[in-house]
Design an enzyme around this catalytic site. Structure first.
Site, short mmCIF file in Angstrom:
data_model
loop_
_atom_site.label_atom_id
_atom_site.label_comp_id
_atom_site.label_asym_id
_atom_site.label_seq_id
_atom_site.Cartn_x
_atom_site.Cartn_y
_atom_site.Cartn_z
N SER A 1 0.89 -1.21 -0.06
CA SER A 1 0.14 -0.06 -0.10
C SER A 1 0.76 1.36 0.03
O SER A 1 0.20 2.49 0.18
CB SER A 1 -1.07 -0.04 1.25
OG SER A 1 -0.43 -0.79 2.22
N LYS B 1 1.05 4.54 7.02
CA LYS B 1 0.46 5.29 5.86
C LYS B 1 0.58 6.80 6.04
O LYS B 1 1.43 7.47 6.95
CB LYS B 1 -1.08 5.40 6.24
CG LYS B 1 -1.68 3.75 5.79
CD LYS B 1 -3.15 3.97 5.46
CE LYS B 1 -3.50 2.67 5.07
NZ LYS B 1 -4.78 2.36 4.80
#
Lengths: 220, 220
Positions: free
Chosen positions: B144, B180
């Site tokens: 990701s 993230k």
DNA sequence: CTTGACAGTGAACAAGTTTTCATAGAACAT
DNA sequence: ATGTTCTATGAAAACTTGTTCACTGTCAAG
């Protein structure tokens, strides 16, 4: 460098592991307990030996105070090495950085390479390996390895060992550490810069390999 | 977290710097000398305070033996944080790796961040900085963050600190550490995966920031 | 068969270190 | 005014730790 005996190596490993786990050094008595010695002097002797052999530095009188020596990494490259003739304009300029003093312990084998650092906290990461203690880090200056994804400013982790053809190695050339890809053609050895602008192979002699580049570290 | 007084912070900094430079902790007397205290007890009091405030752990009776607390990094993000609602399918799965116990030293200030490891051997690398001891490493699982140059298998070095908008952070979500980018829009906070295939922003609540990703480490 | 390196025991000492006790001024909030 | 926190002194107690001394044994090399 003088070889370590099994016990000496084991004690050194334990000490490093202890630092890694607890963040402070074990006392002589800690080591004594770990190895079930009946006398502190057994440990004392081993520590003396470790210091004499240059792999451990003690701070006289101070408690729980040691340094691990920066590790001599001069490999023999056996059949490979010839002589070096003159300076290389395109060498990477590298600063010498000290590798992190303590390497976390865990698994005993670090012969196979690829991973990073090591695991301690997570049981699931039992497969992780650690670096040999002689590893060190180099900060890269210059752009001769940009095609290999190594940019100026990056830090490269170097591990000892015999390089294979195609490995990126840290080599001592003219007193300076350089980072290049090692190419072996026939019985000749070249150092190759990974930059389209410098496509030439540089034949080298008197090559001293300091270690193999295993990973790059980039600032985000 | 309780605030540190100036002296306390200074002492803590000195201790960290000492470990970084020498690879072992200073004794109370070392600290006393450094700060020109007339009594060891001045230091002792400060150490007690540091422990009480949770930033330092002492090992009673042991000499030169401390741990820096795993950094209470639960930041206040004050106006920002709301609540987290449900699992995130795209979170990075991370293994917890231990950061290397001792960081080589050089210069005393590591308030400004960016560099890597640090120097000891080379005098020329005096400008290098070191990581705060509370730093740790995470091995990345998942894709990701590939658009940020962070691939599965890479190791990310996390440092404590207050994240700024746009920083890549390690955040504890649903008991799991995820990596993230932190996006702040108005008074809302989102975590964003850096992968074209997952373009959405994930609003989060009860966000616990463990630290800021400072560098990636890749195997060669 | 001696020499030297390696490995260890057991006890004791000296120094290094942490910890406690008693005491007190300055800043600050109540 | 009063208590609390932070800061600090000075001395001593108590414990930890490195170091030394005397002595024993094994094993391989010369």
């Amino acid at each position: 460098m003088e070889e370590l005996t099994k016990k000496q190596a084991a004690i050194l490993e334990y000490m490093k592991a202890h630092v890694a786990e607890h963040s402070y050094w074990p006392s002589i008595r800690d080591i004594q307990a770990k190895f079930r010695f009946a006398s502190t002097n057994a440990v004392f002797g081993h520590l003396q030996a470790l210091e004499r052999k240059g792999v451990l530095q003690r701070i006289p009188g101070a408690a729980r105070a040691y340094k691990v020596a920066p590790a001599a990494l001069v490999e023999d490259l056996s059949d490979v090495v010839i002589r070096y003739e003159g300076p290389d304009e395109n060498v990477l300029q590298l600063e010498s950085l000290n590798y992190l003093g303590a390497i976390p312990a865990g698994l005993p084998d670090y012969t196979e390479s690829s991973g990073v650092l090591d695991t301690v906290q997570a049981p699931m990461s039992a497969s992780a390996r650690r670096r040999p203690p002689q590893s060190f880090a180099l900060r890269v200056r210059g752009d001769s390895m940009i095609d290999a994804g190594i940019d100026s400013g990056d830090t490269v982790i170097i591990e000892p060992g015999h390089p294979k053809n195609g490995d990126i190695v840290a080599a001592l050339i003219d007193g300076e550490t350089t980072l290049k890809r090692l190419i072996k053609q026939g019985n000749k050895v070249f150092l190759k810069a990974e930059n389209k602008n410098y496509p030439e192979l540089h034949p080298v002699n008197d090559l001293v390999i300091q270690g193999i580049a295993k990973s790059v570290m980039k600032s985000i």
